[in-house]
Motif scaffolding. Structure first.
Motif, PDB file in Angstrom:
ATOM      1  N   GLY A  44     -31.936  38.927  -5.417  1.00 44.11           N
ATOM      2  CA  GLY A  44     -30.488  38.546  -5.850  1.00 44.11           C
ATOM      3  C   GLY A  44     -30.189  39.466  -7.244  1.00 44.11           C
ATOM      4  O   GLY A  44     -28.978  39.677  -7.636  1.00 44.11           O
ATOM      5  N   THR A  99     -28.911  34.224  -8.475  1.00 45.08           N
ATOM      6  CA  THR A  99     -28.466  32.870  -8.195  1.00 45.08           C
ATOM      7  C   THR A  99     -29.453  31.972  -8.096  1.00 45.08           C
ATOM      8  O   THR A  99     -29.339  30.986  -7.600  1.00 45.08           O
ATOM      9  CB  THR A  99     -27.711  32.930  -6.803  1.00 45.08           C
ATOM     10  OG1 THR A  99     -28.255  33.612  -5.650  1.00 45.08           O
ATOM     11  CG2 THR A  99     -26.298  33.763  -7.178  1.00 45.08           C
ATOM     12  N   ASN A 100     -30.834  32.364  -7.928  1.00 42.63           N
ATOM     13  CA  ASN A 100     -31.949  31.487  -8.127  1.00 42.63           C
ATOM     14  C   ASN A 100     -32.305  30.762  -9.216  1.00 42.63           C
ATOM     15  O   ASN A 100     -32.393  31.634 -10.081  1.00 42.63           O
ATOM     16  CB  ASN A 100     -33.032  32.191  -7.650  1.00 42.63           C
ATOM     17  CG  ASN A 100     -32.846  33.020  -5.879  1.00 42.63           C
ATOM     18  OD1 ASN A 100     -33.055  32.340  -5.059  1.00 42.63           O
ATOM     19  ND2 ASN A 100     -32.752  34.345  -5.873  1.00 42.63           N
TER      20      ASN A 100
END
Length: 425
Positions: free
Chosen positions: A52, A82-83
């Motif tokens: 990401g 988004t992690n």
């Protein structure tokens, strides 16, 4: 570890590839991030799995939200695209995780003024570390000697049967230190990915004699405290005068050794080297096989050595190598640019004779570096008892047959493992 990145409060932001590179080159098993200690291998695997974004943000977090649950404990927050994850202190650290630590530091850049090539040092270490001993009773010979003198960095190792010496041009302060081989194994591969390296010495603690070895790269600083003890005077163990020399290609020689190894009945396989008339002949003592290699020769000679030792020597030298001999009982010397390897022969005076010449009855005695082994001409006790018993019953012809059969059996098989150590202990 010095990570090129930017500060973010108490944490930092860095390129994911840089962090992965640094973690994979670190030798410690535990990483200190801010006030947290986590397992290096587990953290490295986790970072590699993230997608990401190419940027990772690592900050401490006392109040976070993980899957809707309130996090009251202080944890390490890792953000990549988004992690988002929250790592506890001692994550990926088990009971068996070695207590070795490395710190992560973040700065715009880390300037290293190199005094040695990283690949050059890695290659040099790979040529000496394999020749350290595994015997716990000889702790000094479990180490590699680093010595800087007269503009040269010399690396030396020995295991009692072999002595390896590498010399590199070097710009730095003089000094010397002993570093255990187990400390150096990981650095060989790590240096292959470094762009710059600087080698130096530092005083260890309050002792005036204690020294540490320091290796600085653009990402990581490695530091090892020197081991106690004095390395033997290795210069005196390197032969200076020779009667025979041969130059040949190690690639062809390694293939020949491999073919003779397959024909051997055991892991300890001796190989006879015969140097004569512009060629090097490798043969098994039991005449199961032989191979001839084109070579440049000076003089003639024969010598026997352990096949695995020969293979190790050829791999360490690489390319073209020169082998120098004194006689069949003295240490032999393998040389290539900036490299010397002394190896003890396996037996004295029992290299395979050329076809057409009578085989002399000699005992398989271990080689002594300073003493000559005399051939044994007497019949063994087993043979004598059998002959006497046969004579008592009048079977003279049978006794002669027994004696001849015993004489024809190769005597070296029972003592293939006999090798005399180089006097470096």
């Amino acid at each position: 570890m010095n990570i090129e990145g930017k500060r973010s409060g108490e944490g930092f932001c860095a390129h994911k590839a840089i962090l992965v590179n640094a973690l994979s080159r670190a030798l410690a098993e535990r990483v200190v991030l801010m006030d947290f200690t986590i397992g290096r291998k587990g953290f490295l695997t986790y970072i590699k799995s993230l997608g990401g974004s190419n940027v990772i943000k690592v900050v401490p977090s006392s109040n976070g939200n993980a899957s809707g649950l309130r996090v009251a404990d202080k944890r390490l927050k890792v953000v990549c695209g988004t992690n988002i994850s929250y790592l506890e202190d001692m994550a990926w650290v088990g009971d068996k995780t070695p207590l070795t630590l490395c710190d992560v530091r973040v700065s715009p850049s880390n300037t290293v003024k190199p005094n040695l090539g990283a690949l050059e040092l890695s290659e040099a270490l790979s040529r000496v570390v394999p020749f350290t001993t595994t015997e716990d009773s000889k702790p000094v010979l479990q180490c590699v000697l680093f010595r800087v003198k007269d503009g040269k960095l010399t690396l030396v190792s020995a295991d009692g049967y072999r002595l390896a010496v590498v010399k590199l041009d070097f710009d730095g302060d003089e000094g010397q230190v002993l570093i255990n081989r187990d400390e150096l194994r990981g650095i060989i591969s790590a240096l292959r990915r470094a762009y710059r390296v600087r080698v130096g010495f530092e005083k260890s603690g309050e002792s005036l004699d204690g020294m540490s070895l320091v290796l600085d790269t653009e990402l990581i600083r490695y530091k090892w405290r020197g081991a106690d003890g004095n390395f033997p005077e290795y210069e005196k163990l390197i032969p200076a005068n020779f009667n025979t020399s041969v130059s040949f290609d190690t690639n062809e020689a390694i293939k020949a050794v491999s073919s003779l190894k397959v024909l051997s009945d055991s892991k300890n396989y001796p190989i006879d080297l015969t140097i004569v008339n512009g060629k090097l002949t490798m043969s098994s003592p039991d005449e199961k096989g032989q191979a001839e290699i084109p070579a440049d020769t000076q003089g003639e000679g024969r010598i026997r050595l352990d096949g695995s030792y020969l293979a190790d020597a050829l791999r360490a030298c690489g390319g073209m190598v020169e082998l120098k001999l004194v006689d069949s009982k003295s240490p032999m010397l393998f040389t290539s640019p900036d490299y010397e390897l002394v190896v003890m022969p396996m037996f004295a005076g029992e290299a395979q004779q050329p076809k057409g010449e009578p085989v002399k009855a000699e005992a398989s005695q271990p080689t002594e570096p300073t003493e000559t082994t005399e051939p044994e001409a007497e019949t063994t006790e087993g043979e004598q008892s059998e002959v006497e018993e046969a004579e008592k019953v009048g079977a003279v012809a049978e006794a002669e047959a027994i004696a001849n059969a015993k004489a024809e059996k190769p005597k070296h098989k029972a003592k293939r493992k006999a090798k005399e150590p180089v006097a470096v202990a």
